[in-house]
Design a protein around this motif. Structure first.
Motif, PDB file in Angstrom:
ATOM      1  N   GLU A 194      48.854  -7.237 113.423  1.00 47.79           N
ATOM      2  CA  GLU A 194      49.355  -6.430 114.534  1.00 47.79           C
ATOM      3  C   GLU A 194      48.559  -6.723 115.812  1.00 47.79           C
ATOM      4  O   GLU A 194      49.135  -6.865 116.893  1.00 47.79           O
ATOM      5  CB  GLU A 194      49.274  -4.947 114.185  1.00 47.79           C
ATOM      6  CG  GLU A 194      49.795  -4.030 115.263  1.00 47.79           C
ATOM      7  CD  GLU A 194      49.766  -2.574 114.838  1.00 47.79           C
ATOM      8  OE1 GLU A 194      50.722  -1.873 115.180  1.00 47.79           O
ATOM      9  OE2 GLU A 194      48.792  -2.158 114.164  1.00 47.79           O
ATOM     10  N   VAL A 248      49.565 -10.230 117.091  1.00 43.86           N
ATOM     11  CA  VAL A 248      50.875 -10.203 117.744  1.00 43.86           C
ATOM     12  C   VAL A 248      50.759  -9.530 119.111  1.00 43.86           C
ATOM     13  O   VAL A 248      51.349  -9.986 120.092  1.00 43.86           O
ATOM     14  CB  VAL A 248      51.917  -9.498 116.857  1.00 43.86           C
ATOM     15  CG1 VAL A 248      53.203  -9.220 117.628  1.00 43.86           C
ATOM     16  CG2 VAL A 248      52.211 -10.335 115.620  1.00 43.86           C
ATOM     17  N   GLY A 249      49.973  -8.465 119.191  1.00 40.48           N
ATOM     18  CA  GLY A 249      49.754  -7.799 120.470  1.00 40.48           C
ATOM     19  C   GLY A 249      49.146  -8.728 121.502  1.00 40.48           C
ATOM     20  O   GLY A 249      49.540  -8.718 122.674  1.00 40.48           O
ATOM     21  N   GLU A 250      48.198  -9.549 121.079  1.00 37.58           N
ATOM     22  CA  GLU A 250      47.588 -10.526 121.984  1.00 37.58           C
ATOM     23  C   GLU A 250      48.595 -11.589 122.418  1.00 37.58           C
ATOM     24  O   GLU A 250      48.632 -11.992 123.574  1.00 37.58           O
ATOM     25  CB  GLU A 250      46.368 -11.180 121.333  1.00 37.58           C
ATOM     26  CG  GLU A 250      45.175 -10.265 121.205  1.00 37.58           C
ATOM     27  CD  GLU A 250      44.584  -9.846 122.538  1.00 37.58           C
ATOM     28  OE1 GLU A 250      44.626 -10.643 123.507  1.00 37.58           O
ATOM     29  OE2 GLU A 250      44.106  -8.712 122.624  1.00 37.58           O
ATOM     30  N   MET A 251      49.404 -12.057 121.476  1.00 32.84           N
ATOM     31  CA  MET A 251      50.421 -13.056 121.818  1.00 32.84           C
ATOM     32  C   MET A 251      51.388 -12.505 122.847  1.00 32.84           C
ATOM     33  O   MET A 251      51.683 -13.163 123.851  1.00 32.84           O
ATOM     34  CB  MET A 251      51.205 -13.481 120.566  1.00 32.84           C
ATOM     35  CG  MET A 251      50.491 -14.417 119.655  1.00 32.84           C
ATOM     36  SD  MET A 251      51.656 -14.946 118.360  1.00 32.84           S
ATOM     37  CE  MET A 251      50.544 -15.140 117.008  1.00 32.84           C
ATOM     38  N   LEU A 252      51.890 -11.312 122.594  1.00 34.57           N
ATOM     39  CA  LEU A 252      52.859 -10.707 123.511  1.00 34.57           C
ATOM     40  C   LEU A 252      52.218 -10.377 124.860  1.00 34.57           C
ATOM     41  O   LEU A 252      52.806 -10.637 125.906  1.00 34.57           O
ATOM     42  CB  LEU A 252      53.466  -9.451 122.887  1.00 34.57           C
ATOM     43  CG  LEU A 252      54.349  -9.681 121.660  1.00 34.57           C
ATOM     44  CD1 LEU A 252      54.739  -8.352 121.027  1.00 34.57           C
ATOM     45  CD2 LEU A 252      55.582 -10.496 122.014  1.00 34.57           C
ATOM     46  N   GLY A 253      51.034  -9.796 124.821  1.00 32.01           N
ATOM     47  CA  GLY A 253      50.355  -9.400 126.046  1.00 32.01           C
ATOM     48  C   GLY A 253      49.971 -10.567 126.936  1.00 32.01           C
ATOM     49  O   GLY A 253      49.926 -10.441 128.160  1.00 32.01           O
ATOM     50  N   ARG A 301      51.565 -13.622 126.633  1.00 31.13           N
ATOM     51  CA  ARG A 301      52.733 -14.512 126.699  1.00 31.13           C
ATOM     52  C   ARG A 301      52.399 -15.913 126.185  1.00 31.13           C
ATOM     53  O   ARG A 301      52.618 -16.919 126.859  1.00 31.13           O
ATOM     54  CB  ARG A 301      53.305 -14.553 128.101  1.00 31.13           C
ATOM     55  CG  ARG A 301      53.749 -13.173 128.597  1.00 31.13           C
ATOM     56  CD  ARG A 301      54.354 -13.205 129.981  1.00 31.13           C
ATOM     57  NE  ARG A 301      55.470 -14.119 130.108  1.00 31.13           N
ATOM     58  CZ  ARG A 301      56.759 -13.825 129.867  1.00 31.13           C
ATOM     59  NH1 ARG A 301      57.077 -12.612 129.488  1.00 31.13           N
ATOM     60  NH2 ARG A 301      57.700 -14.733 130.022  1.00 31.13           N
ATOM     61  N   GLU A 307      53.505 -18.290 116.097  1.00 28.63           N
ATOM     62  CA  GLU A 307      54.702 -17.478 115.939  1.00 28.63           C
ATOM     63  C   GLU A 307      55.326 -17.703 114.563  1.00 28.63           C
ATOM     64  O   GLU A 307      55.788 -16.762 113.920  1.00 28.63           O
ATOM     65  CB  GLU A 307      55.722 -17.826 117.029  1.00 28.63           C
ATOM     66  CG  GLU A 307      55.269 -17.451 118.414  1.00 28.63           C
ATOM     67  CD  GLU A 307      56.097 -18.103 119.506  1.00 28.63           C
ATOM     68  OE1 GLU A 307      56.550 -19.257 119.339  1.00 28.63           O
ATOM     69  OE2 GLU A 307      56.293 -17.439 120.534  1.00 28.63           O
TER      70      GLU A 307
END
Length: 140
Positions: free
Chosen positions: A21, A24-29, A31, A49
């Motif tokens: 989690e 994924v938060g780092e990836m989304l935050g 980009r 991903e």
């Protein structure tokens, strides 16, 4: 031109003790399509991903319950910063990957992705053309 000229140095990392989690938060935050997993300062894995999708489809557990160590690819493919971009491409082809981690003396310096290579393609073409000219028309 060397890998150093192409690599991204603004790296996104998560510690080895983090959850999927958090990754994924780092990836989304940020980009980005991957995060490096570190044990202290040492890179020990990468989560892409594709790794996230595989972890999500392989379990009914929430991402907050999955440690990054379970989802990461632990066998990092690395390259030195002074290597040629062509060497990075060869590693990507040989290992079937899209990202190569740049290290020197086990120190994490950056990452080179297929996007980085495409972004600098015109520079590489110019460099190869210069090499070709030099070899075709030597100075007398």
């Amino acid at each position: 031109m060397s890998v150093r000229d192409l690599m991204t140095t603004d790296l996104v990392t998560v510690p080895l003790g983090a959850t999927l989690e958090a990754a994924v938060g780092e990836m989304l935050g940020n980009r980005v399509g991957s995060v490096l997993v570190t044990d202290g300062e040492r890179p020990v894995g990468i989560i892409t991903e594709t790794d996230v999708l595989a972890a999500g489809s392989g379990t009914e557990r929430p991402f907050g319950d999955i440690p990054v160590s379970r989802a990461m690819s632990p066998n990092l493919v690395t390259i030195g910063p002074e290597k040629r971009p062509q060497d990075a491409v060869e590693k990507m082809q040989n290992y079937g990957i899209k990202k190569v981690v740049v290290t020197e003396d086990e120190e994490l310096l950056g990452i080179v992705t297929t996007t980085d290579l495409v972004r600098h393609q015109s520079d590489l073409v110019e460099e190869v053309t210069d090499i070709d000219r030099t070899q075709s028309y030597p100075s007398l």
